[in-house]
Write a protein that holds these residues in place. Structure first.
Motif, PDB file in Angstrom:
ATOM      1  N   TYR A 244       0.893  -1.078   0.077  1.00 40.32           N
ATOM      2  CA  TYR A 244      -0.074   0.007   0.008  1.00 40.32           C
ATOM      3  C   TYR A 244       0.603   1.489  -0.042  1.00 40.32           C
ATOM      4  CZ  TYR A 244      -3.537  -2.978   1.973  1.00 40.32           C
ATOM      5  OH  TYR A 244      -4.458  -4.044   2.359  1.00 40.32           O
ATOM      6  N   ARG A 245       2.058   1.266   0.926  1.00 41.11           N
ATOM      7  CA  ARG A 245       2.787   2.276   1.073  1.00 41.11           C
ATOM      8  C   ARG A 245       3.481   2.800  -0.341  1.00 41.11           C
ATOM      9  NH1 ARG A 245       6.424   0.634   4.849  1.00 41.11           N
ATOM     10  NH2 ARG A 245       4.668   0.319   6.286  1.00 41.11           N
ATOM     11  N   LEU A 246       3.988   1.814  -0.929  1.00 43.56           N
ATOM     12  CA  LEU A 246       4.628   2.025  -2.034  1.00 43.56           C
ATOM     13  C   LEU A 246       3.248   2.533  -3.211  1.00 43.56           C
ATOM     14  CD1 LEU A 246       6.902   2.228  -4.229  1.00 43.56           C
ATOM     15  CD2 LEU A 246       6.255  -0.350  -4.830  1.00 43.56           C
ATOM     16  N   SER A 247       2.385   1.941  -3.411  1.00 39.79           N
ATOM     17  CA  SER A 247       1.378   2.460  -4.155  1.00 39.79           C
ATOM     18  C   SER A 247       0.737   3.549  -4.219  1.00 39.79           C
ATOM     19  CB  SER A 247       0.260   1.340  -4.322  1.00 39.79           C
ATOM     20  OG  SER A 247       0.231  -0.036  -5.095  1.00 39.79           O
ATOM     21  N   PHE A 248       0.367   3.765  -2.889  1.00 39.26           N
ATOM     22  CA  PHE A 248      -0.156   5.269  -2.424  1.00 39.26           C
ATOM     23  C   PHE A 248       0.574   6.528  -2.765  1.00 39.26           C
ATOM     24  CE2 PHE A 248      -3.561   2.850  -0.825  1.00 39.26           C
ATOM     25  CZ  PHE A 248      -4.574   3.502  -1.160  1.00 39.26           C
ATOM     26  N   GLY A 249       2.028   6.113  -2.110  1.00 41.77           N
ATOM     27  CA  GLY A 249       3.296   7.000  -2.153  1.00 41.77           C
ATOM     28  C   GLY A 249       3.590   7.299  -3.748  1.00 41.77           C
ATOM     29  N   ALA A 250       3.775   6.088  -4.224  1.00 39.45           N
ATOM     30  CA  ALA A 250       4.447   6.621  -5.787  1.00 39.45           C
ATOM     31  C   ALA A 250       3.326   7.196  -6.510  1.00 39.45           C
ATOM     32  CB  ALA A 250       4.664   5.265  -6.549  1.00 39.45           C
ATOM     33  N   ALA A 251       1.790   6.763  -6.577  1.00 42.45           N
ATOM     34  CA  ALA A 251       0.867   7.458  -7.127  1.00 42.45           C
ATOM     35  C   ALA A 251       0.773   8.894  -6.735  1.00 42.45           C
ATOM     36  CB  ALA A 251      -0.408   6.551  -6.797  1.00 42.45           C
ATOM     37  N   LEU A 252       0.883   9.201  -5.557  1.00 43.55           N
ATOM     38  CA  LEU A 252       0.854  10.603  -5.117  1.00 43.55           C
ATOM     39  C   LEU A 252       2.062  11.471  -5.634  1.00 43.55           C
ATOM     40  CD1 LEU A 252      -0.966  12.417  -3.020  1.00 43.55           C
ATOM     41  CD2 LEU A 252       0.686  11.883  -1.364  1.00 43.55           C
ATOM     42  N   ILE A 253       3.210  11.026  -5.412  1.00 45.35           N
ATOM     43  CA  ILE A 253       4.338  11.820  -6.237  1.00 45.35           C
ATOM     44  C   ILE A 253       4.043  11.884  -7.537  1.00 45.35           C
ATOM     45  CG2 ILE A 253       6.978  11.659  -6.659  1.00 45.35           C
ATOM     46  CD1 ILE A 253       7.026  10.159  -4.164  1.00 45.35           C
ATOM     47  N   ALA A 254       3.860  10.653  -8.385  1.00 44.21           N
ATOM     48  CA  ALA A 254       3.572  10.806  -9.691  1.00 44.21           C
ATOM     49  C   ALA A 254       2.341  11.765 -10.172  1.00 44.21           C
ATOM     50  CB  ALA A 254       3.075   9.551 -10.314  1.00 44.21           C
TER      51      ALA A 254
ATOM     52  N   THR B 185      13.639  -0.128  -9.176  1.00 43.09           N
ATOM     53  CA  THR B 185      13.568   0.511  -7.873  1.00 43.09           C
ATOM     54  C   THR B 185      12.135   1.144  -7.798  1.00 43.09           C
ATOM     55  OG1 THR B 185      14.202   2.826  -8.523  1.00 43.09           O
ATOM     56  CG2 THR B 185      15.960   1.142  -7.888  1.00 43.09           C
ATOM     57  N   PRO B 186      11.598   1.861  -6.469  1.00 47.56           N
ATOM     58  CA  PRO B 186      10.645   2.660  -6.423  1.00 47.56           C
ATOM     59  C   PRO B 186      10.564   3.789  -7.391  1.00 47.56           C
ATOM     60  CG  PRO B 186      11.352   1.865  -4.125  1.00 47.56           C
ATOM     61  CD  PRO B 186      12.418   1.600  -5.081  1.00 47.56           C
ATOM     62  N   LEU B 187      11.542   4.340  -7.614  1.00 47.58           N
ATOM     63  CA  LEU B 187      11.792   5.371  -8.538  1.00 47.58           C
ATOM     64  C   LEU B 187      11.419   4.917  -9.916  1.00 47.58           C
ATOM     65  CD1 LEU B 187      12.625   8.414  -8.545  1.00 47.58           C
ATOM     66  CD2 LEU B 187      14.944   7.668  -9.548  1.00 47.58           C
ATOM     67  N   GLY B 188      11.521   3.897 -10.333  1.00 50.82           N
ATOM     68  CA  GLY B 188      10.876   3.327 -11.334  1.00 50.82           C
ATOM     69  C   GLY B 188       9.429   3.281 -11.694  1.00 50.82           C
ATOM     70  N   VAL B 189       8.861   2.942 -10.447  1.00 53.78           N
ATOM     71  CA  VAL B 189       7.530   2.874 -10.211  1.00 53.78           C
ATOM     72  C   VAL B 189       6.858   4.359 -10.580  1.00 53.78           C
ATOM     73  CG1 VAL B 189       5.344   2.177  -8.792  1.00 53.78           C
ATOM     74  CG2 VAL B 189       7.463   1.005  -8.494  1.00 53.78           C
ATOM     75  N   VAL B 190       7.518   5.329 -10.020  1.00 54.53           N
ATOM     76  CA  VAL B 190       7.211   6.706 -10.205  1.00 54.53           C
ATOM     77  C   VAL B 190       7.057   6.940 -11.508  1.00 54.53           C
ATOM     78  CG1 VAL B 190       7.662   9.219  -9.688  1.00 54.53           C
ATOM     79  CG2 VAL B 190       7.673   7.534  -7.955  1.00 54.53           C
ATOM     80  N   VAL B 191       8.091   6.836 -12.253  1.00 56.32           N
ATOM     81  CA  VAL B 191       8.366   6.975 -13.695  1.00 56.32           C
ATOM     82  C   VAL B 191       7.275   6.452 -14.367  1.00 56.32           C
ATOM     83  CG1 VAL B 191       9.800   6.687 -15.750  1.00 56.32           C
ATOM     84  CG2 VAL B 191      10.828   7.137 -13.656  1.00 56.32           C
ATOM     85  N   ALA B 192       6.953   5.080 -14.314  1.00 56.13           N
ATOM     86  CA  ALA B 192       5.905   4.610 -15.097  1.00 56.13           C
ATOM     87  C   ALA B 192       4.393   5.034 -14.621  1.00 56.13           C
ATOM     88  CB  ALA B 192       5.728   3.145 -14.625  1.00 56.13           C
ATOM     89  N   LEU B 193       4.231   5.607 -13.516  1.00 60.30           N
ATOM     90  CA  LEU B 193       3.020   6.265 -13.015  1.00 60.30           C
ATOM     91  C   LEU B 193       2.748   7.601 -13.762  1.00 60.30           C
ATOM     92  CD1 LEU B 193       2.491   5.063  -9.543  1.00 60.30           C
ATOM     93  CD2 LEU B 193       1.554   3.940 -11.843  1.00 60.30           C
ATOM     94  N   VAL B 194       4.008   8.267 -13.832  1.00 59.25           N
ATOM     95  CA  VAL B 194       3.958   9.659 -14.516  1.00 59.25           C
ATOM     96  C   VAL B 194       3.547   9.519 -15.945  1.00 59.25           C
ATOM     97  CG1 VAL B 194       5.376  11.747 -15.366  1.00 59.25           C
ATOM     98  CG2 VAL B 194       5.838  10.768 -12.966  1.00 59.25           C
ATOM     99  N   PHE B 195       4.149   8.539 -16.423  1.00 64.44           N
ATOM    100  CA  PHE B 195       3.701   8.278 -18.074  1.00 64.44           C
ATOM    101  C   PHE B 195       2.215   8.144 -18.320  1.00 64.44           C
ATOM    102  CE2 PHE B 195       2.539   5.313 -21.006  1.00 64.44           C
ATOM    103  CZ  PHE B 195       3.100   5.748 -22.370  1.00 64.44           C
ATOM    104  N   ILE B 196       1.770   7.071 -17.183  1.00 65.38           N
ATOM    105  CA  ILE B 196       0.340   6.752 -17.213  1.00 65.38           C
ATOM    106  C   ILE B 196      -0.566   7.893 -16.970  1.00 65.38           C
ATOM    107  CG2 ILE B 196      -1.432   5.656 -15.896  1.00 65.38           C
ATOM    108  CD1 ILE B 196      -0.219   3.904 -18.270  1.00 65.38           C
ATOM    109  N   GLY B 197      -0.091   8.577 -16.140  1.00 63.92           N
ATOM    110  CA  GLY B 197      -1.106  10.032 -15.577  1.00 63.92           C
ATOM    111  C   GLY B 197      -0.964  11.223 -16.281  1.00 63.92           C
ATOM    112  N   LEU B 198      -0.145  11.371 -17.236  1.00 63.85           N
ATOM    113  CA  LEU B 198       0.311  12.590 -17.795  1.00 63.85           C
ATOM    114  C   LEU B 198      -0.992  13.122 -18.600  1.00 63.85           C
ATOM    115  CD1 LEU B 198       3.710  12.876 -19.829  1.00 63.85           C
ATOM    116  CD2 LEU B 198       1.479  13.812 -20.970  1.00 63.85           C
ATOM    117  N   PRO B 199      -1.612  12.361 -19.546  1.00 62.08           N
ATOM    118  CA  PRO B 199      -2.606  13.315 -20.251  1.00 62.08           C
ATOM    119  C   PRO B 199      -3.718  13.755 -19.278  1.00 62.08           C
ATOM    120  CG  PRO B 199      -2.510  11.099 -21.100  1.00 62.08           C
ATOM    121  CD  PRO B 199      -1.779  10.950 -19.760  1.00 62.08           C
ATOM    122  N   PHE B 200      -4.051  13.330 -17.997  1.00 60.79           N
ATOM    123  CA  PHE B 200      -5.176  13.782 -17.405  1.00 60.79           C
ATOM    124  C   PHE B 200      -5.213  15.287 -17.081  1.00 60.79           C
ATOM    125  CE2 PHE B 200      -5.054   9.242 -16.498  1.00 60.79           C
ATOM    126  CZ  PHE B 200      -6.451   8.827 -16.650  1.00 60.79           C
ATOM    127  N   VAL B 201      -4.118  15.807 -16.515  1.00 64.19           N
ATOM    128  CA  VAL B 201      -4.273  17.211 -16.064  1.00 64.19           C
ATOM    129  C   VAL B 201      -4.102  17.960 -17.453  1.00 64.19           C
ATOM    130  CG1 VAL B 201      -2.913  18.894 -14.715  1.00 64.19           C
ATOM    131  CG2 VAL B 201      -2.728  16.655 -14.090  1.00 64.19           C
TER     132      VAL B 201
END
Lengths: 299, 354, 288
Positions: free
Chosen positions: A82-92, A161-177
């Motif tokens: 959970y910590r990783l999922s929520f944390g990385a999603a939030l940062i992304a 690494t967890p940083l990789g998770v953030v990178v992938a999530l930035v890609f996925i969420g990019l169009p929304f904003v």
């Protein structure tokens, strides 16, 4: 000249008794037909495809005792996920909030080469299958990849690494904003900016005090959507994450692992926890967004 | 075609759009539903058309109950406020639509349909544009296509929702006259909705003045203008000066003339002292020296056009009074700002204040 | 003047930024776009052709890869038309009528967008799986849904079903009901009204929704992965096949199949851009 029907109709209405106008307490009567049919089909389809399976999730979780559920939901490995999922999603989502507004801004306000291409490309994460994005990002950010090779010497490890998770999530969420802010910026009346400038505000003050509040509701919506999407993302993450338990294992992956071990209770519990947690998190954002929309509507 | 509207009530959630309203429209009449926005006039029109359905009350077409008939069964021609032309169809196809959707066994042959459409388009003087799409037409042309389309099904009643609302002033005037002629020539029974008093007074045989979901007055344009039944009609139709006054035992002196107070619903004016409003039309203000005339000071004169508008200041009245004079009379009097004059009211009406 | 026109008028200049600020902002955004969008796309094709065109063709002509392509087409071929019908029906009911509980219904239709695809797969396993609610009953009927094609189709339907409805609901709400009322007042019946008046007005929006729905249906990974069982040549769709090849370090083959999916994405984006450019005014208002 006259159509045959109109010729010698003795009665006022030229056909049989009328279909009675149906009245229901929960809807306005209408002259347009097909409400029953389309609504019936909609509810049937929705019920079969969404409501029934969701009920199954809840029912399955109820198969187990409270203690079992609590144990599964709060196992250290689950907590770490959970910590990783929520944390990385939030940062992304935060990164996307910043860059999303920036990209929307330059697309609406400036002219530059390949603008149309960039505009179209923003939707790539919607269109590109997540697995493809996942292997491409993993390859790029691996220590010997095009980007990883540049980052490795300065001690930044992204892939696995967890940083990789953030990178992938930035890609996925990019169009929304970008896509929520863009139309608002487009519709923003130039005259309020002119008014601010005429009252002596600098460009930065105008942005801070006039433009930013106007695009805030849209930006928050985009942020919430990007966050929700990132929270549940699976395909693009697992290739770049490394998937080490307690370290770089996201919650959706843990659900799959539980399922593969036929631990349905564990899978259902973590799934429900994720669902509830994401709804709880989105709730204040929705409230905030409604509040700021109301405030701007009053003005 | 006689249309009878009987005690119609319509509610949208908690908002009462129509409150037990009755009306009769006679064959061949051209009736205007006139009122401010939110008065329920469009809702009434849509209920007559069968586009909405009343919660209570009945609609009778020539004595037959139409209440449960859908719009398609009522054979009414409805012209929508924004015309609702089918964007993806040519003018010809728009007008032909009502003839093409007739069940096959009763449908006219295609050649007859086309012939008939051309006849209709000639009637509205648009035959040369039959191949155009709605987006290629001007507002006035769209309006006429919408009318031709509604007429194609040979309606017994023509209903028009704000027919000239979206047009500019010049086109509006032209179309108004043209619609009147069309109505007379085709022997239609027509009802139209408008918020423009000038339009209603000029075009209609009878005007139905509506407010807050109820009818304030029904009458010929002359009747509603010259003898408004209620303060609302007075203020809504034409310019009027409103003066606060005190009614004593059912009557009051207005500028030296004794006026008997009346009530909107014909009941007795309460005896004793009650607050009231007097209404005087600007053109009913006379510049005269007779005994009862009151002193006033001319504050402003607008003399362009056939009538001159004079603003007057009078003792004891906190706002300016407006008077209108024919140009000739204005020139005779040679009025100027600052001049002292004597004025009287030819007619005034007094209602008790609510 | 690479960045915008020169403004000499003082008032207008106050409404834009200096060339330097503009250049920095555009540059920053471009670097971001390049790193996160352009590079991955380029990487897919570059890796796919890393060992030459022959290796690429061989990877795609592999029977197991072709079976995956076939299954992907089956899943999309079933779920897209069904979701199309659903989308039209739902948006007709929602956009053309006033009834209570409308916002709840819209929220429910949006639900699959806010649920993790893994959870979407999970709920079907819990319903139809061997240990699921209906599992024993399905087994007695000898029907297999999970780890079989029906499960893949169902999971695909779930994750893609809002697309058409979401495009059509705002579009039809914006168009209102006047044209339909006009058609009814001219005597058209329900079907005539829909086919001759409503459908021509929504056709481009419909196509737009179908385009996005199809892209997602063919590319869905998480939900399908849960219900598939990963049986090679039988229950593997293209994205799942990519995963297997990648985990076997068969990079060229993995990226070759991935490049097919990436091409689909590019075609989708081009078609989408084309629709927005040509028929933007006939699509939902929410888009610029």
């Amino acid at each position: 000249m006259r159509p045959s029907t109109a010729n010698n109709a003795p009665a006022v209405f030229d056909d049989n008794p009328p279909a009675r106008v149906r009245r229901a307490f929960w809807r306005q009567p209408s002259v347009l037909p097909g409400f029953g049919l389309t609504m019936g089909f909609t509810l049937f389809y929705l019920g079969l495809l969404v409501m029934l399976p969701l009920a199954a999730l809840v029912l399955k979780a109820m198969d187990f005792t409270g203690a079992q559920i609590w144990a599964a939901a709060t196992a250290p490995r689950a907590l770490a996920a959970y910590r990783l999922s929520f944390g990385a999603a939030l940062i992304a989502a935060v990164i996307n909030l910043f860059f999303g507004v920036l990209v929307a801004w330059i697309l609406v306000r400036y002219r530059f080469p390949f603008k149309r291409v960039v505009d179209g490309l923003v939707d790539l994460p919607f269109a590109l299958p997540t697995a493809v994005a996942g292997i491409a990002l993993a390859t790029l950010y691996a220590p010997n990849g095009w980007v990883g090779r540049l980052l490795d010497p300065i001690g930044i490890k992204v892939a696995y690494t967890p940083l990789g998770v953030v990178v992938a999530l930035v890609f996925i969420g990019l169009p929304f904003v970008v896509r929520t802010v863009q139309p608002v910026l487009q519709d923003l009346n130039k005259d309020v900016e002119e008014a601010a400038a005429s009252l002596g505000a600098s460009r930065w003050q105008t942005f801070q005090r006039v433009i930013a509040p106007s695009i805030m509701p849209a930006a928050l919506t985009g942020f919430a959507l990007a966050f929700a999407r990132a929270l549940g993302e699976y395909g693009s993450v697992i290739f770049i994450a490394g998937n080490l338990p307690m370290k770089s294992e996201i919650a959706p992956l843990l659900i799959i692992i539980k399922l593969e071990q036929y631990d349905y209770a564990g899978a259902a519990t973590i799934g429900s926890t994720m669902l509830i947690a994401s709804f709880l998190l989105l709730l204040p954002i929705n409230v905030l967004q409604r509040w700021s929309r109301l405030r701007s509507a009053e003005a | 075609m006689v249309i009878e509207v009987n005690q119609i009530t319509k509610r949208f959630d908690s908002f009462a759009a129509l409150k037990g309203l009755s009306l009769q429209v006679h064959p061949g009449e051209l009736v205007a539903l006139l009122g401010p926005s939110g008065s329920g006039k469009t809702t009434l029109l849509r209920i007559i058309a069968g586009l909405e359905f009343a919660d209570e009350g009945r609609i009778l077409f020539d004595g037959a109950d139409a209440g449960d008939r859908h719009v398609g069964e009522r054979r009414v021609g409805f012209v929508f406020q924004h015309y609702a032309l089918f964007k993806h169809m040519t003018v010809l196809e728009n007008v032909a639509f009502g003839l093409r959707v007739v069940p096959r066994e009763r449908r006219m042959a295609n050649a007859d349909i086309v012939k008939r459409v051309h006849t209709l388009l000639s009637l509205v003087q648009l035959d040369h544009l039959s191949g155009r799409y709605p987006s290629q037409l001007s507002g006035g042309q769209r309006q006429r296509v919408a009318l031709a389309r509604a007429l194609a099904i040979e309606p017994r009643v023509l209903l028009l929702d704000e027919p000239f609302g979206a047009l500019d002033a010049k086109v509006r005037k032209e179309l108004r006259r043209w619609l009147r002629r069309l109505h007379d020539e085709m022997g239609l029974t027509s009802i139209f909705v408008t918020h423009d008093q000038e339009e209603a007074l000029e075009l209609a045989d009878r005007v139905v003045v509506m407010n807050h979901g109820a009818i304030e007055q029904v009458g010929t344009p002359e009747e509603v203008y010259n003898t408004p039944a209620t303060p609302f009609v007075y203020e809504f139709l034409g310019n009027v000066n409103r003066l606060d006054c005190q009614i004593e035992n059912g009557a009051v002196d207005i500028w030296g003339a004794r006026v008997t107070a009346e009530t909107q619903d014909g009941t007795h004016v309460p005896s004793g002292r009650v607050a009231g409003h007097a209404y005087v039309r600007p053109h009913d203000i006379e510049f005269t020296d007779n005994a009862s005339a009151q002193p006033a000071i001319v504050r402003h004169v607008a003399a362009a056009g056939p009538t001159a508008r004079i603003e007057l200041e009078m003792a004891g009245i906190p706002h300016l009074i407006e008077a209108e004079l024919p140009r000739q009379r204005y020139l005779e009097l040679a009025l100027k700002a600052g001049q002292k004059v004597m004025v009287a009211a030819r007619t005034a009406r007094v209602f008790p204040a609510k | 003047m690479a960045f915008g026109r020169a403004h000499t008028d003082g008032k207008v200049a106050a409404l834009t930024e200096s060339v330097a600020v503009r250049a920095v902002l555009i540059g920053l955004a471009m670097v971001f776009i390049a790193a996160f969008l352009v590079l991955p796309l380029v990487a897919v094709f570059s890796e796919a052709f890393a060992k030459g065109f022959g290796a690429y063709v061989d990877a795609i002509k592999d029977p197991i890869a072709l079976a995956a392509v076939k299954l992907t087409f089956i899943a999309a071929g079933i779920s897209v038309p069904l979701n199309l019908i659903f989308g039209v029906a739902a948006s007709w009911a929602i956009a053309k009528f006033e009834f209570r509980g409308k916002s709840v219904l819209i929220t429910l239709i949006d639900l699959p967008f806010s649920v993790s695809p893994v959870i979407a797969g999970l709920i079907y396993v819990l319903l139809f799986g061997a240990q699921g609610l209906l599992g024993p009953w399905l087994q007695s009927m000898d029907v297999q849904i999970i780890f079989a094609v029906p499960g893949i189709v169902l999971a695909t339907m779930f994750v893609t079903f809002p697309f058409v409805a979401r495009e059509l609901i705002p579009l039809m709400q914006e168009q209102g009901t006047e044209e339909e009322e006009a058609a009814r007042s001219l005597g058209a019946d329900g079907w005539q009204t829909f086919r001759r008046v409503t459908l021509p007005n929504i056709k481009w929006g419909l196509l737009y929704g179908v385009l996005l729905c199809n892209a997602r249906a063919m590319g869905e990974f998480g939900a399908v992965s849960v219900v598939s069982g990963h049986i090679r040549g039988v229950t593997n769709t293209m994205p799942l096949h990519v995963e297997i090849l990648y985990s076997e370090y068969n990079m060229v083959a993995a990226f070759a199949v991935a490049s097919l999916l990436a091409s689909l994405a590019v075609v989708t984006l081009l078609a989408k851009g084309g629709l927005e450019w040509r028929y933007g005014h006939e699509l939902a208002a929410s888009r610029g």
